[in-house]
Every structure is written in structure tokens, then in C-alpha cells.
Design a protein around this motif. Structure first.
Motif, PDB file in Angstrom:
ATOM      1  N   ARG A   1       2.398   2.002  -3.350  1.00  0.00           N
ATOM      2  CA  ARG A   1       1.476   2.589  -4.330  1.00  0.00           C
ATOM      3  C   ARG A   1       1.131   4.043  -3.996  1.00  0.00           C
ATOM      4  NH1 ARG A   1      -1.019  -2.588  -3.770  1.00  0.00           N
ATOM      5  NH2 ARG A   1      -2.550  -1.673  -2.364  1.00  0.00           N
ATOM      6  N   SER A   2       1.416   4.479  -2.786  1.00  0.00           N
ATOM      7  CA  SER A   2       1.085   5.838  -2.367  1.00  0.00           C
ATOM      8  C   SER A   2       2.026   6.832  -3.029  1.00  0.00           C
ATOM      9  CB  SER A   2       1.186   5.958  -0.845  1.00  0.00           C
ATOM     10  OG  SER A   2       0.316   5.039  -0.223  1.00  0.00           O
ATOM     11  N   VAL A   3       1.473   7.995  -3.357  1.00  0.00           N
ATOM     12  CA  VAL A   3       2.288   9.004  -4.036  1.00  0.00           C
ATOM     13  C   VAL A   3       2.466  10.274  -3.216  1.00  0.00           C
ATOM     14  CG1 VAL A   3       1.862   8.206  -6.395  1.00  0.00           C
ATOM     15  CG2 VAL A   3       0.266   9.820  -5.331  1.00  0.00           C
ATOM     16  N   THR A   4       1.622  10.457  -2.176  1.00  0.00           N
ATOM     17  CA  THR A   4       1.773  11.646  -1.353  1.00  0.00           C
ATOM     18  C   THR A   4       2.063  11.223   0.089  1.00  0.00           C
ATOM     19  OG1 THR A   4      -0.546  11.811  -0.686  1.00  0.00           O
ATOM     20  CG2 THR A   4       0.066  12.892  -2.759  1.00  0.00           C
ATOM     21  N   GLU A   5       2.607  12.168   0.826  1.00  0.00           N
ATOM     22  CA  GLU A   5       2.909  11.900   2.240  1.00  0.00           C
ATOM     23  C   GLU A   5       1.633  11.561   3.008  1.00  0.00           C
ATOM     24  OE1 GLU A   5       4.312  14.703   5.766  1.00  0.00           O
ATOM     25  OE2 GLU A   5       5.843  14.520   4.186  1.00  0.00           O
ATOM     26  N   GLU A   6       0.551  12.249   2.698  1.00  0.00           N
ATOM     27  CA  GLU A   6      -0.726  12.008   3.360  1.00  0.00           C
ATOM     28  C   GLU A   6      -1.221  10.581   3.092  1.00  0.00           C
ATOM     29  OE1 GLU A   6      -4.973  13.788   2.530  1.00  0.00           O
ATOM     30  OE2 GLU A   6      -3.698  15.295   3.533  1.00  0.00           O
ATOM     31  N   GLU A   7      -1.084  10.095   1.853  1.00  0.00           N
ATOM     32  CA  GLU A   7      -1.488   8.728   1.517  1.00  0.00           C
ATOM     33  C   GLU A   7      -0.634   7.698   2.269  1.00  0.00           C
ATOM     34  OE1 GLU A   7      -1.059   8.717  -2.725  1.00  0.00           O
ATOM     35  OE2 GLU A   7      -3.187   9.124  -3.054  1.00  0.00           O
ATOM     36  N   VAL A   8       0.649   7.968   2.437  1.00  0.00           N
ATOM     37  CA  VAL A   8       1.540   7.055   3.156  1.00  0.00           C
ATOM     38  C   VAL A   8       1.120   6.956   4.610  1.00  0.00           C
ATOM     39  CG1 VAL A   8       3.904   6.733   4.003  1.00  0.00           C
ATOM     40  CG2 VAL A   8       3.515   7.385   1.619  1.00  0.00           C
TER      41      VAL A   8
ATOM     42  N   THR B   1       0.834  -1.203   0.000  1.00  0.00           N
ATOM     43  CA  THR B   1       0.000   0.000   0.000  1.00  0.00           C
ATOM     44  C   THR B   1       0.869   1.255   0.000  1.00  0.00           C
ATOM     45  OG1 THR B   1      -1.735  -1.182   1.186  1.00  0.00           O
ATOM     46  CG2 THR B   1      -1.846   1.216   1.239  1.00  0.00           C
ATOM     47  N   ILE B   2       1.883   1.263   0.831  1.00  0.00           N
ATOM     48  CA  ILE B   2       2.776   2.421   0.898  1.00  0.00           C
ATOM     49  C   ILE B   2       3.504   2.614  -0.427  1.00  0.00           C
ATOM     50  CG2 ILE B   2       4.902   3.282   1.985  1.00  0.00           C
ATOM     51  CD1 ILE B   2       3.824   2.160   4.629  1.00  0.00           C
TER      52      ILE B   2
ATOM     53  N   GLU C   1      -1.830   7.712   5.954  1.00  0.00           N
ATOM     54  CA  GLU C   1      -3.152   7.068   6.058  1.00  0.00           C
ATOM     55  C   GLU C   1      -3.022   5.560   5.859  1.00  0.00           C
ATOM     56  OE1 GLU C   1      -7.289   7.091   3.622  1.00  0.00           O
ATOM     57  OE2 GLU C   1      -6.346   9.038   3.971  1.00  0.00           O
ATOM     58  N   ALA C   2      -2.233   5.116   4.894  1.00  0.00           N
ATOM     59  CA  ALA C   2      -2.028   3.685   4.651  1.00  0.00           C
ATOM     60  C   ALA C   2      -1.391   3.013   5.860  1.00  0.00           C
ATOM     61  CB  ALA C   2      -1.166   3.480   3.399  1.00  0.00           C
TER      62      ALA C   2
END
Length: 170
Positions: free
Chosen positions: A154-161, A151-152, A163-164
Motif C-alpha cells: 500500500r506504500s507509495v513512497t520510499e519513505e513509507e516503505v 503494508t509495503i 517506515e512500514a
């Protein structure tokens, strides 16, 4: 072995806590089963078994060191008893008890050795089941970490990382 009663006691965690995990028993025809709740032994029985040594008693009613337990053995109808400790990693985890109810029995060395071998095999099997359970728990932890890493990745922003990570670790 032609015993009247053969009982397996296993404890959850250290035997000093006394929480019995399982009790399985064979009882010969016409022999009363053990009571559902038993008081703990206080003299020779507990220290001997806690020291991981077998206890071999030909006549529980005549054994001077078992005087405090005499009434308990009488209530259970136990005349002769053989107790073998079950240990895992040097700690008492259970007891195998063979008893003669109908008559006094002089336990032969071969009988003690036979049951001792059975107890060692049982200890190895119990250890194996603990290891399999531990491997299952480790597999589950690795599955969570692998999913989190995917999941991390595939994340592209710090916020997505962040949250994941929070979702994956809950």
C-alpha cells in the motif's frame, strides 16, 4: 502393575543440564512420596538411563553396582525399581520410574515391555506437542511477514516503505 510408586520426570532441554520440567507421581496409600529435591545418581543409574536403556533392579539394597545409591534408595523407601528413559530424537528427555516399596519385586518381562510401550506413546505425544508449538510460532512469523507485505504494497513512497518495514519488524 500394582506398583507402590509411579513417577514421571521430564527435563527442560538436555537431561545432562538436570533442570526438571515436571514431575508427576502416583503413590499407593500408606507409601511416602518422593522428596521434593533429590540428589543425582552417580553410578549405574545415570549411565544406563543416559544410554537410553531401561534399568531393572529387583532389590536396590542388594545390588552391588548400586552401592553408592543404596542410602538414597533406603531414604526413599525404594526396594525394587524399574527406570525407563523417555527420549525424543535420540536424546534423554525424561524418566518413568516404577517402584516397589513394601517388598522385593522381580520385574516380569511383560511389565517392562508394557511400561516401555507406554513410554514410547508418551514420547510420541511429547513430540507432537513440540511440533504443534513450532507450527504456532511459524504461523505467528508468517502473520507478521504477511502484514508487512500488505503494508509495503500500500506504500507509495520510499519513505513509507522504510517506515512500514521498521514498524512491521520491531
Amino acid at each position: 502393575l500394582a506398583v507402590d510408586r509411579l513417577t514421571l520426570f521430564l527435563f527442560r532441554g538436555p537431561a545432562t543440564a538436570g533442570e526438571m520440567l515436571r514431575r508427576a507421581s502416583y503413590v499407593a496409600e500408606g507409601v511416602p512420596p518422593l522428596p521434593a529435591h533429590m540428589t543425582s545418581w552417580r553410578t549405574r543409574v545415570a549411565p544406563t538411563v543416559m544410554a537410553l536403556s531401561p534399568l531393572v533392579v529387583a532389590d536396590a539394597q542388594d545390588e552391588p553396582e548400586l552401592l553408592p545409591e543404596r542410602e538414597l534408595f533406603r531414604q526413599m523407601g525404594t526396594r525394587s525399581i524399574l527406570l525407563l528413559p523417555i527420549s525424543l530424537d535420540g536424546k534423554l528427555r525424561g524418566v518413568l520410574s516404577a517402584a516397589s516399596v513394601r517388598e522385593r519385586r522381580d520385574w516380569a518381562a511383560g511389565e517392562v515391555e508394557f511400561l516401555g510401550t507406554a513410554v514410547r506413546l508418551l514420547s510420541a505425544a511429547l513430540r507432537q506437542t513440540e511440533l504443534v508449538a513450532e507450527l504456532g510460532r511459524e504461523r505467528d512469523r508468517l502473520r507478521v511477514l504477511f502484514g508487512l507485505a500488505q503494508t509495503i504494497h500500500r506504500s507509495v513512497t520510499e519513505e513509507e516503505v522504510v517506515e512500514a518495514a521498521l514498524l512491521g519488524l520491531r
